[in-house]
Design an enzyme around this catalytic site. Sequence first.
Site, short mmCIF file in Angstrom:
data_model
loop_
_atom_site.label_atom_id
_atom_site.label_comp_id
_atom_site.label_asym_id
_atom_site.label_seq_id
_atom_site.Cartn_x
_atom_site.Cartn_y
_atom_site.Cartn_z
CE LYS A 1 -4.48 -1.73 1.33
NZ LYS A 1 -5.96 -1.20 2.92
CE LYS B 1 -5.58 -8.01 -2.37
NZ LYS B 1 -5.34 -7.63 -0.97
CE LYS C 1 -13.10 -2.80 0.23
NZ LYS C 1 -12.89 -2.92 1.52
P1 TYM Z 1 -10.48 -5.44 3.94
O1 TYM Z 1 -11.50 -4.34 4.76
O2 TYM Z 1 -9.95 -5.44 3.25
O3 TYM Z 1 -11.33 -6.62 3.58
C1 TYM Z 1 -12.80 -7.23 4.09
C2 TYM Z 1 -12.49 -9.68 3.91
O4 TYM Z 1 -12.73 -9.30 2.84
C3 TYM Z 1 -11.77 -10.10 2.60
N1 TYM Z 1 -11.26 -10.32 1.40
C4 TYM Z 1 -10.92 -10.99 0.30
N2 TYM Z 1 -10.83 -12.39 0.39
C5 TYM Z 1 -11.40 -13.04 -1.25
N3 TYM Z 1 -10.69 -12.24 -2.14
C6 TYM Z 1 -10.09 -11.15 -1.92
N4 TYM Z 1 -10.00 -10.86 -3.42
C7 TYM Z 1 -10.43 -10.56 -1.37
N5 TYM Z 1 -10.32 -9.23 -0.83
C8 TYM Z 1 -10.62 -8.88 0.35
C9 TYM Z 1 -10.25 -9.98 3.26
O5 TYM Z 1 -9.49 -10.84 3.39
C10 TYM Z 1 -11.52 -9.75 4.89
O6 TYM Z 1 -11.69 -10.43 5.56
N6 TYM Z 1 -7.46 -5.76 7.38
C11 TYM Z 1 -8.93 -5.99 7.80
C12 TYM Z 1 -10.67 -5.55 8.43
C13 TYM Z 1 -9.97 -5.53 9.73
C14 TYM Z 1 -9.89 -6.86 10.24
C15 TYM Z 1 -10.07 -6.53 11.81
C16 TYM Z 1 -11.01 -7.67 9.67
C17 TYM Z 1 -9.64 -4.87 10.94
N7 TYM Z 1 -9.68 -5.01 12.01
C18 TYM Z 1 -9.81 -7.35 12.90
C19 TYM Z 1 -10.79 -9.22 10.70
C20 TYM Z 1 -10.71 -8.65 11.93
C21 TYM Z 1 -9.28 -5.74 5.82
O7 TYM Z 1 -8.42 -5.09 5.50
O8 TYM Z 1 -9.81 -6.52 5.20
#
Ligand code: TYM
Length: 339
Positions: A118, A202, A205
């Site tokens: 990032k 991947k 967004k």
């Molecule tokens: P975020 O908002 O990027 O994504 C949310 C969830 O979606 C999953 N994900 C994917 N899974 C499969 N294929 C993809 N291409 C893909 N893109 C995203 C992510 O693995 C995630 O599960 N750091 C986290 C948010 C967070 C969090 C937490 C998660 C903050 N605190 C505590 C669990 C527990 C994140 O950026 O997710």
Amino acid sequence: MTTSHKQRVLSGMQPTNTLHLGNYLGALKNWVKMQNEMECLFCVVDMHAITDAGYGKPDEVARATREVTAAYIAGGIDPRKSPIFNQARVPAHAELAWIFNCVARLGWLDRMTQFKEKSGKHKERASVGLYTYPVLMAADILVYKATHVPVGEDQKQHLELTRDIAQKFNNDYAKPDYFPLPEPVITGPGTRVMSLRDGLKKMSKSDESDNSRINLTDDADTIAQKIRKAKTDPHPLPANENEFKGRPEAENLLNIYAALADEPVKAVMARFAGQQFSGFKGELADLAVSKLSPITAEMRRLMADPAEIDRLLAAGAEKASAIAEPIVQDVKRIVGFAV
Ligand code: TYM
């Protein structure tokens, strides 16, 4: 064990842009299954959103917070059973994150690949929040002493860091087993959904091309068109997983089909082996539309009443605080604060 509960699930998503198929298949779909098996809490991580894409965009963060909430509910989370809340409403997350900033080591954070990706070439211009992001994530989880964290594969390293923080805290304060070492739950064929334009990237967004992803807000025509345009290779569909070698797009589309249909990839491959992509894509589009359209429609309905969403978030935060607050007070006493 000082934890009074046996198993507890916590997971979350960032309110930035719109959720996509990867978020649904990698995370939300598994959450829905888990809510009947364990106590669950689902967070909308608005404080994480301002570390990067949401910074300086208050209206967008507020809009996306409601949209993510709507997506959780439309995807099948029952807010009466599993509290849904935004992180900023439960101050215990930020309080524990500060203490964990003092537990985590610079060397650990320096290894985080998501920060490297990032921040890109200009690390010195990234926010300090982006750097310490995984520490806040550890606090999100451990402030509930959560034992299970269902996420996509890209979050695996952050969960390893969470376990390291829990372990170091337990050791340094001579409180063995105070924090559980949470288990990542990364299961099924949708844990790493790839871009529809490039099977080695991947689905994300932040990808410039909207054709690279299926958004949970896309209508049926858009979904079908994006699948029709998805990159493939000139060969017929493979018959077994050994034939995925060098064919990331074929692997991705078959995994998406399997995840949407709730079928093993092997079974899906057996059905389509040797066929052309054009026919398969038609079936995949029909499947995707049949699974996603009801979610999109329900999200739209919920979004029409933002006051109701805000009410749900406030009610969820109250339930979440009732768990988090005593834990953070306890932690403050453990580290020596007069509270
Ligand atoms: P975020 O908002 O990027 O994504 C949310 C969830 O979606 C999953 N994900 C994917 N899974 C499969 N294929 C993809 N291409 C893909 N893109 C995203 C992510 O693995 C995630 O599960 N750091 C986290 C948010 C967070 C969090 C937490 C998660 C903050 N605190 C505590 C669990 C527990 C994140 O950026 O997710």
